[in-house]
Design an enzyme around this catalytic site. Structure first.
Site, mmCIF file in Angstrom:
data_model
loop_
_atom_site.group_PDB
_atom_site.id
_atom_site.type_symbol
_atom_site.label_atom_id
_atom_site.label_comp_id
_atom_site.label_asym_id
_atom_site.label_seq_id
_atom_site.Cartn_x
_atom_site.Cartn_y
_atom_site.Cartn_z
ATOM 1 N N ASP A 278 0.892 0.170 -2.325
ATOM 2 C CA ASP A 278 -0.140 -0.405 -3.179
ATOM 3 C C ASP A 278 -1.545 0.076 -2.799
ATOM 4 O OD1 ASP A 278 -0.448 -1.652 -0.760
ATOM 5 O OD2 ASP A 278 -0.180 -3.700 -1.508
ATOM 6 N N ARG A 287 -0.733 2.538 1.618
ATOM 7 C CA ARG A 287 -1.579 1.693 2.464
ATOM 8 C C ARG A 287 -0.863 1.478 3.792
ATOM 9 N NH1 ARG A 287 -1.761 -4.061 3.238
ATOM 10 N NH2 ARG A 287 -0.334 -4.329 1.457
ATOM 11 N N CYS A 289 -0.889 -0.401 6.769
ATOM 12 C CA CYS A 289 -1.458 -1.667 7.239
ATOM 13 C C CYS A 289 -1.147 -1.778 8.730
ATOM 14 C CB CYS A 289 -0.850 -2.822 6.454
ATOM 15 S SG CYS A 289 -1.533 -4.430 6.869
#
Length: 317
Positions: A278, A287, A289
């Site tokens: 996303d 992404r 993270c």
């Protein structure tokens, strides 16, 4: 004492070069990873035997690291040339690094990933386990010592300079668990070694956008640069991509009744976080993270001092 096997064109020059490096105990010229038994020089040169001219390097790992030996190796090969080094052409002159120990593989892959950053073309250096190695005929052993005017694709100046090479820059390795417990905070240990997740918005890098490089806190291997960091609103550091995907591992994670892709550092096997699809489309749609507790930030102005000078060109000033 450890061994590594290096193919870099004609083994005459390679052997003389590595004989001069401090920490190297002995070398042998030979033929590696072919399909025949007891090959001869003539068979290797004129038949499709699969062998590469290779040197066996026996070294004292307390005196010199594998990472440094690979750095020295890269200085005397053309890593993007396919089946050719200098004037020597043929698959027997290909470049390759052949290992005996599985733990050496990650060190080699990390070194190749860093080298790839310097080239637009794909590297042609093999990284494979050693399948076989046969010493070459005696007249090939230490050939340039016996024949000082013999052909060599490595310059005599480069061979001589190897005597004075010193391992001054950082080398990457994973400390043992006892050392990690001393070096890391409790949270850093829980995140990197036990796969825990730190709280969002309560970590040191979630809203940090200074120019520099983010490294694995356990090994100091470079992982991400500031130019690829963006504000995702999730409360953790988010990156569109790593410096090189060879530096990380992506694994299926089905914990907590969720299907996710875990991200771990390759050399240190430290838990970093997860990667999602996303991210910003204009940045590739991913992404990464990442937990702040898995990272150590090196500011741009200190990168040279800390040994990360080669990565400075990646950062837009």
């Amino acid at each position: 004492m450890n061994k590594i096997y290096l193919a870099g064109g004609c083994f005459w020059g390679m052997q003389s070069y590595f004989d001069n490096i401090n920490g190297v105990i002995s070398t042998k010229a030979g033929y590696a990873n072919g399909t025949l038994e007891n090959p001869t020089y003539d068979l290797v040169c004129h038949n499709d035997s699969g062998f590469a001219e290779t040197i066996e390097v026996l070294y004292d790992s307390q005196a010199v690291s594998l990472a440094f030996l690979l750095k020295m190796y890269f200085e005397v090969i053309d890593p993007v040339s396919i089946n050719r080094q200098g004037n020597d052409i043929g698959s027997q002159y290909r470049t390759g690094i052949y290992y005996l120990q599985d733990e050496d593989r990650d060190i080699i892959l990390n070194a190749l990933a860093q080298l790839q950053l310097l080239y637009q073309d794909q590297l042609a250096v093999e990284c494979e386990p050693l399948l076989n190695f046969y010493p070459a005929e005696e007249y090939h052993q230490h050939y340039l010592q016996k024949n000082p005017n013999g052909y060599c694709h490595i310059s005599r100046q480069k061979i001589e300079s190897a005597k004075y090479a010193k391992e001054e820059k950082i080398s990457f390795s994973k400390p043992n668990d006892e050392v990690l417990k001393e070096q890391l905070s409790e949270l850093e240990y829980l995140v990197t070694q036990e796969g825990k997740t730190e709280p969002p918005y309560q970590n040191k890098y979630w809203d940090h956008f200074e120019k520099g490089i983010y490294v694995d806190i356990t090994t100091r291997v470079p992982l991400f640069i500031s130019d690829d960091k963006f504000d995702s609103g999730c409360g953790w550091p988010s990156f569109s991509k790593p410096i090189d995907r060879k530096l990380i591992k992506e694994l299926r994670d089905s914990s907590f009744n969720m299907e996710r892709t875990e991200v771990r550092s390759r050399l240190g096997d430290a838990h970093l976080g997860h990667v999602f699809t996303d991210g910003p489309i204009e940045k590739g749609g991913l992404r990464y993270c990442i937990n702040s507790a898995s990272l150590l930030f090196i500011p741009l102005e200190k990168m040279k001092e800390e040994g990360y000078e080669a990565y400075i060109p990646l950062i837009q000033k």
